[in-house]
Design an enzyme around this catalytic site. Structure first.
Site, short mmCIF file in Angstrom:
data_model
loop_
_atom_site.label_atom_id
_atom_site.label_comp_id
_atom_site.label_asym_id
_atom_site.label_seq_id
_atom_site.Cartn_x
_atom_site.Cartn_y
_atom_site.Cartn_z
N ARG A 82 -12.25 82.19 25.00
CA ARG A 82 -13.48 81.68 24.40
C ARG A 82 -14.32 81.06 25.50
O ARG A 82 -13.91 80.11 26.17
CB ARG A 82 -13.16 80.62 23.34
N HIS A 126 -23.01 75.84 23.62
CA HIS A 126 -22.11 74.73 23.95
C HIS A 126 -22.92 73.69 24.73
O HIS A 126 -22.65 73.41 25.89
CB HIS A 126 -20.91 75.24 24.76
N GLU A 171 -19.19 72.35 18.19
CA GLU A 171 -19.19 70.92 17.90
C GLU A 171 -20.58 70.34 17.62
O GLU A 171 -21.03 69.42 18.31
CB GLU A 171 -18.52 70.15 19.04
N ASN A 292 -11.77 72.33 16.59
CA ASN A 292 -11.43 71.58 17.80
C ASN A 292 -10.84 70.25 17.38
O ASN A 292 -11.45 69.52 16.59
CB ASN A 292 -12.65 71.33 18.68
N TYR A 294 -8.47 66.77 18.89
CA TYR A 294 -7.78 66.06 19.97
C TYR A 294 -6.99 64.87 19.43
O TYR A 294 -5.79 64.76 19.69
CB TYR A 294 -8.78 65.59 21.03
N GLU A 351 -10.06 74.47 20.46
CA GLU A 351 -9.85 73.47 21.52
C GLU A 351 -8.75 72.52 21.09
O GLU A 351 -8.77 71.99 19.98
CB GLU A 351 -11.10 72.64 21.82
#
Length: 445
Positions: A82, A126, A171, A292, A294, A351
């Site tokens: 990606r 992005h 995002e 994504n 985290y 991600e």
């Protein structure tokens, strides 16, 4: 690499996709070569606001070293990559005349990937908005949806014969929130943030329609950063602040795009920026949900903040990555389950990764054992979600390379590959070998 340290992946689909992710501004460099226009991040870097006054001018020099980087991916054994196209590289003014040299770079990259047996996953945006469009109001201008549709049409015409996987935006909650309310660029009113949110949603819908009409066999999604928003304390004020941030962070983009309505608490705020038919323009058929993730975000009330919240203290008993992000793999499982329940789309994790301050030893070995343990725990959490029925179909590590990490500049490293920024030499880390071993083991099972 010993298989004893590999995660349990027995519940993942036989056709599960393993990949890596990057983005244009963070790795390409060559910001003033071959006709590329300036982006808003070039301008922001030149203000000196980035840590150590870093810029994206050279970054990882992927623009010149892409063949070497595709070679790294081939050595990893990943099935997909990606990446993002730099809008100002292919349309220096954001609209109007295309830049053939910029388009040709992505032709070369895509062809190199296909020759290596790696599927290109192209993200259209992005964060590197052309500066020329920012000067016309950027995402605050409703016309930005039409600008984005025209850019999408160019990319579809040029690359759609070889690329079938397209993401519209990466995002949107992050580049709106951090561009307009949180962080150093706190320069907008609440109403401007809401206008920006709506324009970006319109851009997504317009791009999805262009891709569907232009690319035979297109597989289309949007990439959302979803992190649980938790109160920093037991106070009612912090609980309310966390709930408010949750709507902005996790709800205002996927809800209208996938469900056809803004979260109830946002509808009155967005209404002044809406025109008849807008929700139908935004909620277009898509094929998958890009996730994504985290770590959870801990939130406190802050009366003088634009939206009444700010980042708060993390619980003392929660382990942290070297850059201070909580390590809570069960939050990943819960997020996957929540996305499945709410949106009912196949999920690709595009991600997930571990930020640290890796350095090679005297033998040029980068032993990033913390990253390996993190990835193992998070992949096992994903496997647990799949065993419970979550339709998760791929996992892409952030990132292939250490790179320009936005406001942190080059001080933070997320890569499976160490980049010596002085020489631009690439050194695969221990995690690189571990991930390659995982993929190889999956293929042989």
């Amino acid at each position: 690499m010993s298989t004893t340290r590999l995660p349990n992946t027995t519940s993942l689909r036989p056709d599960f996709i393993w990949g890596v992710s990057t983005s244009s501004f963070q790795i390409e460099g060559a910001t003033r070569e071959d006709g590329r226009g300036l982006s808003i991040w070039d301008t922001y870097c030149q203000s000196g606001a980035i840590r150590n006054h870093d810029t994206g001018d050279i970054a990882c020099d992927h623009y010149h070293r892409y063949r070497e980087d595709v070679g790294l991916m081939k050595a990893l054994g990943v099935e997909a990559y990606r990446f993002s196209v730099a809008w100002p590289r292919v349309l220096p003014q954001g609209c109007g005349s295309a830049n053939e040299a910029g388009l040709a770079f992505y032709d070369r990259l895509i062809d190199e990937l296909l020759a290596a047996g790696i599927e290109p996953w192209l993200c259209l945006y992005h964060w590197d908005l052309p500066q020329a469009l920012e000067e016309r109001g950027g995402w605050l201008n409703r016309e930005s949806a039409a600008w984005f549709a025209d850019y999408t049409a160019l990319a579809a015409r040029r690359f759609g014969d070889r690329v079938k996987r397209f993401a519209t935006l990466n995002e949107p909650s992050i580049f709106t929130l951090f561009g307009r309310s949180l962080g150093k660029r706190d320069r907008a009113s609440e109403d401007e943030l809401h206008r920006m949110i709506h324009s970006v949603n319109l851009a997504h819908g317009a791009a999805a329609d262009v891709l569907r009409a232009s690319v035979a066999g297109a597989s289309i999604g949007c990439i959302h950063n979803r992190q649980p928003c938790r109160p920093s304390s037991a106070s009612e004020a912090d609980a309310a602040a966390a709930a408010r941030l949750d709507v902005y962070w996790n709800g205002v983009f996927p809800d209208p795009q996938c469900l056809g309505a803004y979260p109830p608490s946002m509808r009155t705020a967005i209404e002044p920026h809406m025109q008849p038919g807008d929700m139908a323009r935004i909620c277009r058929p898509i094929d998958w949900f890009g996730l994504n993730h985290y770590s959870p975000v801990y939130v406190k009330a802050r009366a003088d903040a634009m939206l009444g919240y700010d980042f708060g203290d993390k619980p003392a008993d929660v382990p942290l990555t070297p850059i201070g992000w909580p390590i809570e793999p069960d939050a990943f499982r819960l997020t996957l389950e929540a996305v499945q329940e709410r949106y009912g789309l196949p999920i690709y994790v595009l991600e997930n990764g571990y930020g640290s301050f890796d350095q090679p030893d005297q033998k040029d070995v980068v032993n990033d054992s913390g990253r390996i343990e993190f990835l193992k725990a998070y992949i096992e959490a994903m496997n647990a979600a799949a065993s419970g029925g979550v339709d998760v179909r791929g996992y892409f590590i952030w990132s292939l390379l250490d790179n320009f990490e936005w406001d942190s500049g080059y001080s933070t490293r997320f890569g499976l590959t160490y980049v010596d920024y002085a020489s631009l030499r690439r050194i695969p880390k221990a995690s690189f070998g571990w991930y390659a071993g995982l993929i190889k083991a999956r293929h042989s099972s």
